[in-house]
Each structure stands twice: as C-alpha cells, then as structure tokens.
Design an enzyme around this catalytic site. Structure first.
Site, mmCIF file in Angstrom:
data_model
loop_
_atom_site.group_PDB
_atom_site.id
_atom_site.type_symbol
_atom_site.label_atom_id
_atom_site.label_comp_id
_atom_site.label_asym_id
_atom_site.label_seq_id
_atom_site.Cartn_x
_atom_site.Cartn_y
_atom_site.Cartn_z
ATOM 1 N N ILE A 45 0.847 -1.200 0.000
ATOM 2 C CA ILE A 45 0.000 0.000 0.000
ATOM 3 C C ILE A 45 0.880 1.247 0.000
ATOM 4 O O ILE A 45 1.780 1.379 0.829
ATOM 5 C CB ILE A 45 -0.920 0.052 1.242
ATOM 6 C CG1 ILE A 45 -1.707 -1.251 1.413
ATOM 7 C CG2 ILE A 45 -1.883 1.224 1.140
ATOM 8 C CD1 ILE A 45 -2.620 -1.257 2.621
ATOM 9 N N THR A 46 0.591 2.181 -0.892
ATOM 10 C CA THR A 46 1.306 3.455 -0.883
ATOM 11 C C THR A 46 0.596 4.428 0.053
ATOM 12 O O THR A 46 -0.621 4.424 0.176
ATOM 13 C CB THR A 46 1.392 4.067 -2.290
ATOM 14 O OG1 THR A 46 0.083 4.439 -2.745
ATOM 15 C CG2 THR A 46 2.004 3.086 -3.279
ATOM 16 N N GLY A 47 1.398 5.243 0.728
ATOM 17 C CA GLY A 47 0.837 6.263 1.621
ATOM 18 C C GLY A 47 0.044 5.678 2.762
ATOM 19 O O GLY A 47 -1.104 6.049 2.986
ATOM 20 N N ALA A 48 0.674 4.779 3.532
ATOM 21 C CA ALA A 48 -0.082 4.014 4.531
ATOM 22 C C ALA A 48 0.236 4.375 5.971
ATOM 23 O O ALA A 48 -0.193 3.668 6.885
ATOM 24 C CB ALA A 48 0.165 2.513 4.318
ATOM 25 N N ASN A 49 0.957 5.471 6.208
ATOM 26 C CA ASN A 49 1.270 5.782 7.614
ATOM 27 C C ASN A 49 0.212 6.641 8.281
ATOM 28 O O ASN A 49 0.304 6.947 9.463
ATOM 29 C CB ASN A 49 2.661 6.413 7.749
ATOM 30 C CG ASN A 49 2.815 7.713 6.982
ATOM 31 O OD1 ASN A 49 1.821 8.382 6.669
ATOM 32 N ND2 ASN A 49 4.044 8.061 6.674
ATOM 33 N N GLY B 94 -4.264 8.227 7.708
ATOM 34 C CA GLY B 94 -5.463 8.308 6.889
ATOM 35 C C GLY B 94 -6.016 6.967 6.436
ATOM 36 O O GLY B 94 -5.898 5.951 7.132
ATOM 37 N N TYR C 219 -5.766 19.202 -9.720
ATOM 38 C CA TYR C 219 -6.073 17.994 -8.950
ATOM 39 C C TYR C 219 -7.032 17.086 -9.719
ATOM 40 O O TYR C 219 -6.826 15.863 -9.800
ATOM 41 C CB TYR C 219 -6.679 18.370 -7.594
ATOM 42 C CG TYR C 219 -7.126 17.180 -6.781
ATOM 43 C CD1 TYR C 219 -6.222 16.198 -6.380
ATOM 44 C CD2 TYR C 219 -8.464 17.024 -6.404
ATOM 45 C CE1 TYR C 219 -6.635 15.098 -5.628
ATOM 46 C CE2 TYR C 219 -8.884 15.934 -5.655
ATOM 47 C CZ TYR C 219 -7.969 14.976 -5.274
ATOM 48 O OH TYR C 219 -8.378 13.888 -4.541
#
Length: 315
Positions: A27-31, A33, A186
């Site tokens: 998973i990317t960006g999992a630290n 949210g 975005y």
C-alpha cells in the site's frame, strides 16, 4: 449500473472478510489516513502488509502503533518511497522486488490534493500529476511482474474529482503553466489515474493475462489529505464542514480494501460510497461518467506516461 447494491442495503463492509493469512498487500501512503486504516483492517485478518511511504519517522511510528494493537508478530514493514521523485520510485520498486516475493494486491492509495500554488517536481511535473499519476504509473509498471506472478490485482484509488475540472487531460499544457488552479490540476491528476487504470484493464484483457485492476474512490473522509497542500482558506472550510459531510478515515478505507479482496468485481466500474452525491454511505457501484472511458485519450496518456517515466511497458 443498477440502483440495487449488490452487497445488500448496508453495502460492502469488512464483515465480509475472511482470513488473509499468507497474503501480502502493498500500500502506498499508509502511515496515516485511509491507507493506515486499510493496513489495520488487513492486519486484523492475518495479512502481511508492506507500506510504501515517504516519511521514515512517521512510518516507524505507525508500525509501532500497529504492533501495539496486533502484537509484535504483526507482519507490517515499510519501504521508503517518494512518489514525487521517479528515481525514488525506481529504488523502492527494486527493493520491493527483492524483498517481497508475493503481491496479492498493490493498492495505489497515496495522493496529494488541492496544492494551493503550482509546484513542479524534480522530474518536471505539476506536483499532483507527478505524485498521483506518474509516480503510481511507474510503480505499477515496475511491480507488475510480481503482481502477475502472484495472481494478484492492482487497486487505483481515484476520486470524484475526475468529474470536475476540464474533464480531459490537458496535453497541450500538462502543468497548467498558463493558468494554474488547485482544483483543475487535482481533477486532472485523478482523471489520469482512473483513465490509466481502465486502459490497463483493457491491455491486460487483450494480452490474456489474469491480473485484476479495480478502481475505487473514498468519498468524503476525514483524513489529513489537505493538511500540507491546500490553501489556508480551503483548510478552514474543510475543518468546519468535514464533521458535517464526511465519514471517518476508517470508512474511507473500505472501498480500497474491498477492491483488494472482494471476488466477482467488474471491469470499467467505479466502487465507493453511494449516498449524498457519492460522498458517504453504503459501499457499492457508483455512476461512471463516459469521458473517463475515452479510449483515444487513454491511449495517448499511456504513451505519454511511458515517455515521461522512461518506462517501456509492454503487456
């Protein structure tokens, strides 16, 4: 699509999940949210999780929190990766290919949003397009072999923002040099992600390969997505309205967990919250606007993405 939710009136929930012992999810960006909450759910079912995160200190703290909850034997690790730097993506992918021998799902969760003023990455991309699309495109291409070997799948976390902005890829001015706006840039980045995912689905099918690609969106969720990038005004607006219109980060993670694990999901479909303009509510199939399935635009984006990332990706 039909108005009836295939998962019942409550929609998809983690109650449907069984044991994931022996399975590995990247998973990317999992630290923090939704990525962190997805990691929690997968670990609770016995899975192994590898987090691809930019910040080493935050990753170490997140892992400590997870091991405190699930025990010291919880199999959760991280590889440092900055999606804004293509060399970092290449290094992380090489490390993952060496250390991770099975990928049951690669979940492209990380994102930046509504960057207030135009920022350009070291590789020359508008930051949201660079992080959200080009970084993930390269990562998926470099890890595809491992996903295929594992009979796994790729999950792309999109956004309802794809319905906003210009509703096309602005090939003539990708970086919005002429007129930058946080929303239009975005929206383009999330549209690019989703167009890429549906094009990848089609190319996989044409090549006769078995990798699944699924696309979801989290709806409106109380995460820190805007914390570091949005304008002060948008941060204030979100801090006030999020408690009224948004759901928890945990519920925001449900669509990506569903897309990583649920059987019998369909191609060229968008999954996510289905109530109140698809911002909250039961998880199921959402309406999909036709421009995201434009095959000509998707093919052009694919070729451009190969060029920009120096990746020759033949399926």
């Amino acid at each position: 699509m039909t108005d009836k939710n295939i998962f019942g009136p409550k929609g998809w929930t983690p109650e449907r999940l069984g044991s994931f012992a022996g399975k590995t999810y990247v998973i990317t960006g999992a630290n923090a949210g939704a990525g962190f909450e997805a990691t929690r759910i997968l670990l609770s079912k016995g899975a192994n999780v590898v987090m691809l995160n930019r910040n080493a200190d935050k990753s170490t703290a997140a892992i400590a929190t997870l091991k405190q909850e699930f025990g010291s034997d919880a199999d959760v690790t991280f590889v440092r990766m900055d999606l804004a730097v293509l060399d970092s993506v290449r290094e992380a992918a090489a490390e993952a290919m060496e250390k991770v021998h099975q990928i049951d799902a690669l979940i492209c969760n990380a994102a930046i949003a509504q960057v207030a003023k135009q920022e350009i990455t070291v590789d020359g991309f508008e930051s949201q397009l660079g992080v959200n699309h080009f970084g993930h495109f390269l990562l998926c291409g470099l890890l595809f072999k491992r996903v295929e070997e594992s009979g796994g799948r790729i999950v792309v976390v999109g956004s309802n923002a794809y319905k906003m902005g210009l509703k096309r890829i602005q090939f003539e001015d990708l970086n919005f040099d002429k007129k930058y706006t946080a929303w239009n840039s975005y929206a383009q980045s999330k549209l690019a992600q989703m167009m890429f995912a549906y094009e990848l689905q089609r190319r996989i099918q044409a090549a006769g390969k078995s990798v699944q690609v699924q696309v979801c969106h989290p709806g409106a969720s109380r995460t820190n997505l805007l914390k570091d990038t949005a304008s002060r005004f948008n941060k204030i607006v979100w801090s006030i309205t999020s408690h009224i219109i948004a759901q928890s980060a945990e519920k925001g993670s449900w669509p990506e967990v569903m897309c990583a694990t649920e059987e019998e999901l369909k191609p060229e479909t968008l999954y996510g919250p289905t109530k109140r303009a698809e911002m909250v509510g039961a998880i199921g199939e959402c309406p999909l606007q036709e421009h995201v399935l434009d095959r000509g635009m998707a093919a052009k984006l694919w070729t451009l993405s190969e060029q920009k990332t120096s990746l020759s990706w033949s399926l």
